[in-house]
Scaffold this motif. Structure first.
Motif, PDB file in Angstrom:
ATOM      1  N   LYS A  31     -28.278-111.169 -75.379  1.00  0.00           N
ATOM      2  CA  LYS A  31     -26.781-110.004 -75.760  1.00  0.00           C
ATOM      3  C   LYS A  31     -26.194-109.510 -73.819  1.00  0.00           C
ATOM      4  O   LYS A  31     -25.534-109.753 -73.562  1.00  0.00           O
ATOM      5  N   TYR A  32     -27.558-108.457 -74.450  1.00  0.00           N
ATOM      6  CA  TYR A  32     -27.602-107.339 -73.025  1.00  0.00           C
ATOM      7  C   TYR A  32     -27.313-108.314 -72.034  1.00  0.00           C
ATOM      8  O   TYR A  32     -26.689-107.636 -70.598  1.00  0.00           O
ATOM      9  N   PHE A  33     -28.684-109.068 -71.657  1.00  0.00           N
ATOM     10  CA  PHE A  33     -28.696-109.645 -70.869  1.00  0.00           C
ATOM     11  C   PHE A  33     -27.552-110.569 -69.593  1.00  0.00           C
ATOM     12  O   PHE A  33     -27.532-110.834 -68.742  1.00  0.00           O
ATOM     13  N   THR A  34     -27.595-111.132 -71.202  1.00  0.00           N
ATOM     14  CA  THR A  34     -26.480-112.148 -70.678  1.00  0.00           C
ATOM     15  C   THR A  34     -25.311-111.485 -70.272  1.00  0.00           C
ATOM     16  O   THR A  34     -24.185-112.437 -69.648  1.00  0.00           O
ATOM     17  N   ASN A  77     -21.894-110.280 -63.396  1.00  0.00           N
ATOM     18  CA  ASN A  77     -22.825-110.363 -61.789  1.00  0.00           C
ATOM     19  C   ASN A  77     -21.601-111.335 -61.514  1.00  0.00           C
ATOM     20  O   ASN A  77     -20.944-111.517 -60.388  1.00  0.00           O
ATOM     21  N   ARG A  78     -21.674-112.901 -62.117  1.00  0.00           N
ATOM     22  CA  ARG A  78     -20.704-113.816 -62.385  1.00  0.00           C
ATOM     23  C   ARG A  78     -19.152-113.372 -61.528  1.00  0.00           C
ATOM     24  O   ARG A  78     -18.082-113.799 -61.226  1.00  0.00           O
ATOM     25  N   VAL A  79     -18.850-112.631 -62.879  1.00  0.00           N
ATOM     26  CA  VAL A  79     -17.054-111.792 -62.464  1.00  0.00           C
ATOM     27  C   VAL A  79     -17.078-111.321 -61.081  1.00  0.00           C
ATOM     28  O   VAL A  79     -16.182-110.848 -60.220  1.00  0.00           O
ATOM     29  N   THR A 124     -23.629-120.350 -57.839  1.00  0.00           N
ATOM     30  CA  THR A 124     -24.852-119.760 -58.618  1.00  0.00           C
ATOM     31  C   THR A 124     -25.025-118.659 -58.907  1.00  0.00           C
ATOM     32  O   THR A 124     -25.718-118.614 -60.201  1.00  0.00           O
ATOM     33  N   SER A 125     -24.028-118.093 -59.028  1.00  0.00           N
ATOM     34  CA  SER A 125     -24.095-116.971 -60.116  1.00  0.00           C
ATOM     35  C   SER A 125     -23.737-118.091 -61.156  1.00  0.00           C
ATOM     36  O   SER A 125     -23.666-116.448 -62.711  1.00  0.00           O
ATOM     37  N   GLN A 126     -22.652-118.168 -61.483  1.00  0.00           N
ATOM     38  CA  GLN A 126     -22.254-119.423 -62.909  1.00  0.00           C
ATOM     39  C   GLN A 126     -23.564-120.117 -63.074  1.00  0.00           C
ATOM     40  O   GLN A 126     -23.846-120.171 -63.992  1.00  0.00           O
ATOM     41  N   SER A 153     -25.964-117.297 -64.505  1.00  0.00           N
ATOM     42  CA  SER A 153     -25.059-116.674 -65.627  1.00  0.00           C
ATOM     43  C   SER A 153     -25.655-118.061 -67.214  1.00  0.00           C
ATOM     44  O   SER A 153     -26.111-117.119 -68.398  1.00  0.00           O
ATOM     45  N   ASP A 154     -25.579-119.110 -66.239  1.00  0.00           N
ATOM     46  CA  ASP A 154     -26.072-120.300 -67.275  1.00  0.00           C
ATOM     47  C   ASP A 154     -27.548-120.426 -67.948  1.00  0.00           C
ATOM     48  O   ASP A 154     -27.612-120.418 -68.824  1.00  0.00           O
ATOM     49  N   TRP A 155     -28.555-119.771 -66.966  1.00  0.00           N
ATOM     50  CA  TRP A 155     -29.776-119.464 -67.084  1.00  0.00           C
ATOM     51  C   TRP A 155     -29.812-118.601 -67.940  1.00  0.00           C
ATOM     52  O   TRP A 155     -30.795-118.638 -69.057  1.00  0.00           O
TER      53      TRP A 155
END
Length: 162
Positions: free
Chosen positions: A4-7, A13-15, A87-89, A92-94
Motif C-alpha cells: 500500500k505504501y509503495f502504491t 509520482n504520477r500525480v 510512463t508515470s502511469q 504506477s500500474d506496475w
C-alpha cells in the motif's frame, strides 16, 4: 512498509508528473529551451533526463532490454510530456500489480554502462520516486528562473492532504 505504501508513492509520482506537465505546457518554447545553471542545461534537458530515468527503471522492472529513451526521442514538447505521463502511469500500474511478497527480494539490474547491481525491490521503487521528487523540485526552481510563477508545492504531504 507494505505494498500500500509503495502504491501510494507511485501514485504520488504520477500525480506530481501531471502537475509539473501542466505547468510545462504553459511556458514558451524560449523558456523551455533557455540555458539554465542546474544539473542539466535547460528545462527540456531536465525533463528528458527524468523520463529517461523513469522509463529505464520501468524497462528494468519488466526485464526488457535497456534502451535509452533520450537517444531515441525526437518528438515535440507536447509529445514528450504525454509520454512522460504515460510512463508515470505505467510505473504506477506496475507497482500496483507487484507481488508484495517480493518487496524484500533482491533485484538485479544493469546500468546503461553495463555495470550490474543488486538491490532490494523496495529500495529501488523508493529510489525511483525519490529521484523524480528531487528533479521536480529542481523544475520548480528552473520554472521560476525563466519567469513562470504559477508553481505550487509538489511535496508528499500535499499529496496526502488532498
Amino acid at each position: 512498509m507494505d505494498k500500500k505504501y509503495f502504491t501510494e508513492l507511485a501514485k504520488f509520482n504520477r500525480v506530481g508528473t501531471g502537475q509539473v506537465c501542466s505547468w510545462l505546457q504553459q511556458i514558451s518554447d524560449e523558456q523551455w529551451l533557455r540555458p539554465v545553471v542546474s544539473s542539466f542545461n535547460s528545462i527540456h534537458d531536465t525533463v528528458l533526463h527524468m523520463i529517461n530515468a523513469e522509463d529505464a527503471w520501468l524497462q528494468r522492472f519488466r526485464k526488457e532490454n535497456l534502451v535509452r529513451f533520450d537517444q531515441r526521442f525526437t518528438g515535440t514538447r507536447q509529445e514528450l510530456l504525454e509520454l512522460w505521463q504515460q510512463t508515470s502511469q505505467q510505473l504506477s500500474d506496475w507497482v500496483a500489480a507487484f507481488d508484495e511478497t517480493k518487496l524484500r527480494a533482491p533485484f538485479t539490474y544493469r546500468r546503461f554502462n553495463g555495470q550490474e547491481y543488486t538491490s532490494l525491490y523496495y529500495q529501488v521503487i523508493a529510489h525511483v520516486v525519490n529521484h523524480a521528487t528531487y528533479h521536480r523540485g529542481q523544475l520548480v526552481t528552473l520554472l521560476r528562473q525563466v519567469g513562470f510563477t504559477g508553481v505550487q508545492s509538489t511535496d508528499l504531504i500535499g499529496f496526502y492532504r488532498v
